[in-house]
Scaffold this motif. Structure first.
Motif, PDB file in Angstrom:
ATOM      1  N   SER A  93      -3.675 -26.342   2.141  1.00  0.00           N
ATOM      2  CA  SER A  93      -3.935 -25.004   1.607  1.00  0.00           C
ATOM      3  C   SER A  93      -2.719 -24.110   1.837  1.00  0.00           C
ATOM      4  O   SER A  93      -1.877 -24.380   2.703  1.00  0.00           O
ATOM      5  N   PHE A  94      -2.667 -23.061   1.071  1.00  0.00           N
ATOM      6  CA  PHE A  94      -1.706 -21.989   1.326  1.00  0.00           C
ATOM      7  C   PHE A  94      -2.321 -20.691   0.827  1.00  0.00           C
ATOM      8  O   PHE A  94      -3.347 -20.704   0.125  1.00  0.00           O
ATOM      9  N   ALA A  95      -1.724 -19.567   1.200  1.00  0.00           N
ATOM     10  CA  ALA A  95      -2.319 -18.267   0.870  1.00  0.00           C
ATOM     11  C   ALA A  95      -1.302 -17.374   0.170  1.00  0.00           C
ATOM     12  O   ALA A  95      -0.083 -17.480   0.387  1.00  0.00           O
ATOM     13  N   LEU A  96      -1.835 -16.495  -0.682  1.00  0.00           N
ATOM     14  CA  LEU A  96      -1.038 -15.450  -1.335  1.00  0.00           C
ATOM     15  C   LEU A  96      -1.518 -14.096  -0.837  1.00  0.00           C
ATOM     16  O   LEU A  96      -2.730 -13.840  -0.770  1.00  0.00           O
ATOM     17  N   LEU A  97      -0.551 -13.237  -0.491  1.00  0.00           N
ATOM     18  CA  LEU A  97      -0.861 -11.851  -0.113  1.00  0.00           C
ATOM     19  C   LEU A  97      -0.258 -10.934  -1.169  1.00  0.00           C
ATOM     20  O   LEU A  97       0.954 -10.915  -1.373  1.00  0.00           O
ATOM     21  N   PHE A  98      -1.132 -10.199  -1.864  1.00  0.00           N
ATOM     22  CA  PHE A  98      -0.674  -9.253  -2.890  1.00  0.00           C
ATOM     23  C   PHE A  98      -0.704  -7.862  -2.259  1.00  0.00           C
ATOM     24  O   PHE A  98      -1.754  -7.377  -1.852  1.00  0.00           O
ATOM     25  N   ILE A  99       0.471  -7.208  -2.163  1.00  0.00           N
ATOM     26  CA  ILE A  99       0.617  -5.944  -1.433  1.00  0.00           C
ATOM     27  C   ILE A  99       0.972  -4.836  -2.407  1.00  0.00           C
ATOM     28  O   ILE A  99       1.870  -4.997  -3.254  1.00  0.00           O
ATOM     29  N   ASP A 100       0.286  -3.732  -2.289  1.00  0.00           N
ATOM     30  CA  ASP A 100       0.629  -2.527  -3.044  1.00  0.00           C
ATOM     31  C   ASP A 100       0.715  -1.371  -2.061  1.00  0.00           C
ATOM     32  O   ASP A 100      -0.177  -1.168  -1.232  1.00  0.00           O
ATOM     33  N   LEU A 101       1.807  -0.605  -2.140  1.00  0.00           N
ATOM     34  CA  LEU A 101       2.021   0.503  -1.205  1.00  0.00           C
ATOM     35  C   LEU A 101       1.140   1.682  -1.582  1.00  0.00           C
ATOM     36  O   LEU A 101       1.061   2.072  -2.764  1.00  0.00           O
ATOM     37  N   ASP A 102       0.519   2.271  -0.583  1.00  0.00           N
ATOM     38  CA  ASP A 102      -0.323   3.456  -0.799  1.00  0.00           C
ATOM     39  C   ASP A 102       0.512   4.701  -0.538  1.00  0.00           C
ATOM     40  O   ASP A 102       1.159   4.833   0.501  1.00  0.00           O
ATOM     41  N   GLY A 103       0.488   5.614  -1.492  1.00  0.00           N
ATOM     42  CA  GLY A 103       1.202   6.872  -1.320  1.00  0.00           C
ATOM     43  C   GLY A 103       2.677   6.814  -1.640  1.00  0.00           C
ATOM     44  O   GLY A 103       3.406   7.770  -1.358  1.00  0.00           O
ATOM     45  N   PHE A 104       3.143   5.734  -2.249  1.00  0.00           N
ATOM     46  CA  PHE A 104       4.575   5.622  -2.534  1.00  0.00           C
ATOM     47  C   PHE A 104       4.989   6.578  -3.649  1.00  0.00           C
ATOM     48  O   PHE A 104       6.061   7.182  -3.591  1.00  0.00           O
ATOM     49  N   LYS A 105       4.119   6.746  -4.672  1.00  0.00           N
ATOM     50  CA  LYS A 105       4.478   7.634  -5.782  1.00  0.00           C
ATOM     51  C   LYS A 105       4.628   9.074  -5.293  1.00  0.00           C
ATOM     52  O   LYS A 105       5.564   9.783  -5.689  1.00  0.00           O
ATOM     53  N   MET A 106       3.740   9.496  -4.412  1.00  0.00           N
ATOM     54  CA  MET A 106       3.840  10.856  -3.885  1.00  0.00           C
ATOM     55  C   MET A 106       5.121  11.015  -3.070  1.00  0.00           C
ATOM     56  O   MET A 106       5.819  12.044  -3.152  1.00  0.00           O
ATOM     57  N   LEU A 107       5.453  10.010  -2.254  1.00  0.00           N
ATOM     58  CA  LEU A 107       6.698  10.077  -1.471  1.00  0.00           C
ATOM     59  C   LEU A 107       7.897  10.151  -2.395  1.00  0.00           C
ATOM     60  O   LEU A 107       8.840  10.905  -2.165  1.00  0.00           O
ATOM     61  N   ASN A 108       7.860   9.383  -3.476  1.00  0.00           N
ATOM     62  CA  ASN A 108       8.975   9.367  -4.429  1.00  0.00           C
ATOM     63  C   ASN A 108       9.108  10.726  -5.100  1.00  0.00           C
ATOM     64  O   ASN A 108      10.225  11.234  -5.300  1.00  0.00           O
ATOM     65  N   ASP A 109       7.984  11.317  -5.480  1.00  0.00           N
ATOM     66  CA  ASP A 109       8.027  12.624  -6.138  1.00  0.00           C
ATOM     67  C   ASP A 109       8.466  13.716  -5.173  1.00  0.00           C
ATOM     68  O   ASP A 109       9.129  14.685  -5.561  1.00  0.00           O
ATOM     69  N   THR A 110       8.106  13.576  -3.892  1.00  0.00           N
ATOM     70  CA  THR A 110       8.419  14.610  -2.907  1.00  0.00           C
ATOM     71  C   THR A 110       9.879  14.547  -2.454  1.00  0.00           C
ATOM     72  O   THR A 110      10.568  15.580  -2.399  1.00  0.00           O
ATOM     73  N   HIS A 111      10.347  13.398  -2.122  1.00  0.00           N
ATOM     74  CA  HIS A 111      11.686  13.254  -1.527  1.00  0.00           C
ATOM     75  C   HIS A 111      12.748  12.723  -2.496  1.00  0.00           C
ATOM     76  O   HIS A 111      13.931  12.699  -2.150  1.00  0.00           O
ATOM     77  N   GLY A 112      12.324  12.260  -3.651  1.00  0.00           N
ATOM     78  CA  GLY A 112      13.295  11.779  -4.629  1.00  0.00           C
ATOM     79  C   GLY A 112      13.425  10.260  -4.617  1.00  0.00           C
ATOM     80  O   GLY A 112      12.967   9.558  -3.710  1.00  0.00           O
TER      81      GLY A 112
END
Length: 605
Positions: free
Chosen positions: A466-485
């Motif tokens: 067996s093997f596993a896949l981890l699908f990761i999505d960052l929470d709050g990244f869009k707000m950080l991008n809009d705030t700090h550039g």
């Protein structure tokens, strides 16, 4: 020997008296002028041909016959001297390019020797090689049964001429042969021909048992008067008597050293380019060039060196040198040598190092050179990039202390070609890397992830693992991008990518497949609890703040898990399953790890 022997010489031979009349006209002239010897006898040249002869030919004949002045008329200056024509295979007439040598003979009759050399092949080669090779003039065997004429004719020929009897013993050699080999005719007369030509000729020479077959042309290596190796192309003509019994063999040699060297260098360059085009590893290409250069450069050993960060010379490739030499060279203090040579190396110049003085400063170098029978070191830079250790092509001569023009040219051309090949391969590796990796984070991209995922599926299916896949999505990244550039967002993504690289094994695959989406392939993981523990550790790893100027950049993450084969047995199914699980984690409040239940494909348990 009689005058008829001159008919065997593969060049035009005529004798003119003081009144410019033909006294002798050999078969070569009969073949290419169409005028037989009886017709030519007693006639002047201008009477034999329908077309007027060039003024330079008539002037040269007058100078030679009347004023006893030697003249040489070259085809390079005079396109057509006499109207000579040959026949092609199809029977068509073709002009014969030739040169003319006029030399008054020292005899009572006041004769003048006129020799015509067929330079047609040389002209063709000059055109074919675009004037890069010297014109090769065919110089043919010259012989006459009368000793006076034999000696006179042989002295006028620039090629090496050796006459042997039927048993291979030398009868005489010409002046050119004496000058080239450094031996006199008296020293070699009666000696076997192999004594003059050297060991390389043994497999080509007749065995001396009196066989009457005419030997074939051959090429051999022999030493010249200066002790240097030269390549000589020998053609052989058999001289027979009226009963067709073999009397003499005339060997005519032509020095083709420069042509052989040029061919060998071009062949090596072609082989290196073919190896590079075929994707051969740089190490194999460097090993091949070392061995090939050792064959081209007499009594030399060749290596590729590296200048490491400690200013020491390290041998990278030296197939012709023992490992002990590499070890001893690396142990030497080379910083002082490099300080002397570096200015020239940085400018891409060939540097020659010869330690002549037995002072204590160079004593270790002298000892190393003496132990391995080296007389110096010629260094040529291969790469000048400041981003990598500098590579050097090193030639260690056994006898010479300084390279000749030929050695310099070979070393410089091969070094430059090697640099181009290595640079091209580095560019290809960089292109391949960029095609499979994310340019911002250095993580694998979607293409490389798919390759690794398919490979893992095949291996797990074959080994029932067996093997596993981890699908990761960052929470709050869009707000950080809009705030700090975007610069802040890129800095955070780069830092998170480096954290993932440092966290996982080389057998695992960390990929960025979107703006703030990552996938981690955990190879050979059979326990779901272990997978969840790893995912939980990733949440903590990614949520750690990053200092950026006066700000602290921080996000959380949602992670979806898919396990092979329970959650799918194809790449698309596993990715879709992990993606849905990640959305289940976001729906459940973000900052969580989720795996969809087997009985409910669209919601988190």
């Amino acid at each position: 020997m009689s005058m008829m022997t001159l008919d065997y010489i593969e060049s035009g031979i005529m004798l003119l008296d003081s009144e410019r009349r033909v006294r002798f006209w050999n078969q070569w002239l009969v073949r290419y002028t169409g005028i037989d010897a009886d017709t030519a006898g007693g006639q002047r040249l201008e009477q034999l041909f329908d077309a007027p002869l060039p003024a330079v030919v008539l002037s040269a004949i007058g100078d030679a016959c009347e004023h006893r002045l030697s003249r040489l008329l070259s085809h390079q200056l005079h396109a057509q001297l006499l109207p000579l024509h040959g026949r092609t295979v199809s029977g068509a007439r073709t002009p014969i390019h030739h040169s003319m040598l006029l030399r008054p003979l020292d005899d009572a009759e006041g004769l003048t020797l006129v020799q015509l050399h067929d330079t047609t092949n040389a002209v063709r080669r000059e055109r074919h090689l675009r004037d890069k090779e010297q014109a090769l003039r065919k110089v043919h065997q010259v012989l006459t049964e009368e000793k006076q004429f034999i000696d006179t004719v042989l002295k006028t020929i620039s090629a090496l001429v050796v006459v042997t009897d039927t048993h291979g013993r030398i009868v005489n050699i010409n002046r050119s042969c004496e000058l080239q080999t450094g031996v006199s005719e008296e020293e070699v007369r009666g000696q076997p021909l192999k004594m003059l030509l050297g060991l390389d000729s043994l497999k080509h020479l007749p065995d001396g048992r009196g066989h009457h077959d005419e030997p074939r042309p051959f090429t051999c290596r022999m030493s010249n008067a200066g002790g240097e190796s030269m390549h000589v192309r020998w053609t052989i003509k058999a001289v027979r008597d009226g009963d067709q019994l073999l009397r003499y063999l005339i060997y005519t040699g032509q020095d083709i050293t420069e042509r052989e060297r040029s061919d060998a260098l071009l062949r090596l360059e072609r082989e290196m380019l073919e190896m590079a085009t075929a994707g051969e590893q740089p190490a194999n290409i460097l090993t091949h060039l070392c061995l090939a250069l050792e064959r081209q450069l007499d009594c030399c050993r060749v290596a590729v060196l590296q200048v490491d960060t400690n200013e020491r010379l390290r041998v990278d490739h030296a197939p012709g040198l023992p490992e002990s030499f590499s070890q001893r060279l690396y142990q030497l203090q080379t910083d002082s040598l490099l300080r002397v040579l570096r200015p020239g190396l940085q400018q891409g110049q060939l540097q020659v190092f010869v330690a002549k003085e037995p002072g204590t400063h160079w004593q270790s170098w002298l000892t190393l050179a003496r132990d391995y029978e080296m007389n110096g070191c010629w260094l040529m830079p291969i790469q000048l990039s400041t981003q990598m250790s500098q590579s050097l092509l090193a030639v260690f001569p056994r006898h010479k202390s300084h390279p000749g023009l030929h050695e310099q040219m070979v070393i410089q051309r091969i070094s430059h070609l090697t640099a181009l090949i290595l640079e091209r391969q580095q560019q290809q590796e960089q292109i391949q890397y960029l095609a499979l990796h994310d340019s911002l984070t250095g993580l694998a991209n979607r293409s490389l992830l798919n390759e690794q995922l398919m490979r893992s599926i095949h291996r797990a299916r074959r080994e029932q693992q067996s093997f596993a896949l981890l699908f990761i999505d960052l929470d709050g990244f869009k707000m950080l991008n809009d705030t700090h550039g975007h610069d802040a967002g890129d800095a955070l993504l780069t830092a998170l990518g480096q954290r993932l690289i440092n966290r996982f094994r080389a057998t695992d695959c960390c990929a960025r497949i979107g703006g703030d989406e990552f996938v981690i392939l955990l190879d050979s993981v059979n326990d779901e609890k272990v997978t969840r523990d790893i995912a939980e550790s990733i949440l903590a790893l990614l949520s750690a703040p990053l200092s950026w100027g006066e700000h602290q950049l921080q996000v959380s993450a949602s992670i979806g898990i898919a396990v092979y084969p329970q959650d799918g047995d194809s790449a698309d199914e596993l990715l879709s399953r992990a993606d849905n699980a990640m959305y289940g984690a976001k729906t459940g409040g973000k900052g969580r790890v989720c795996r969809l239940a087997d009985e409910a494909r669209n919601e988190c348990p």
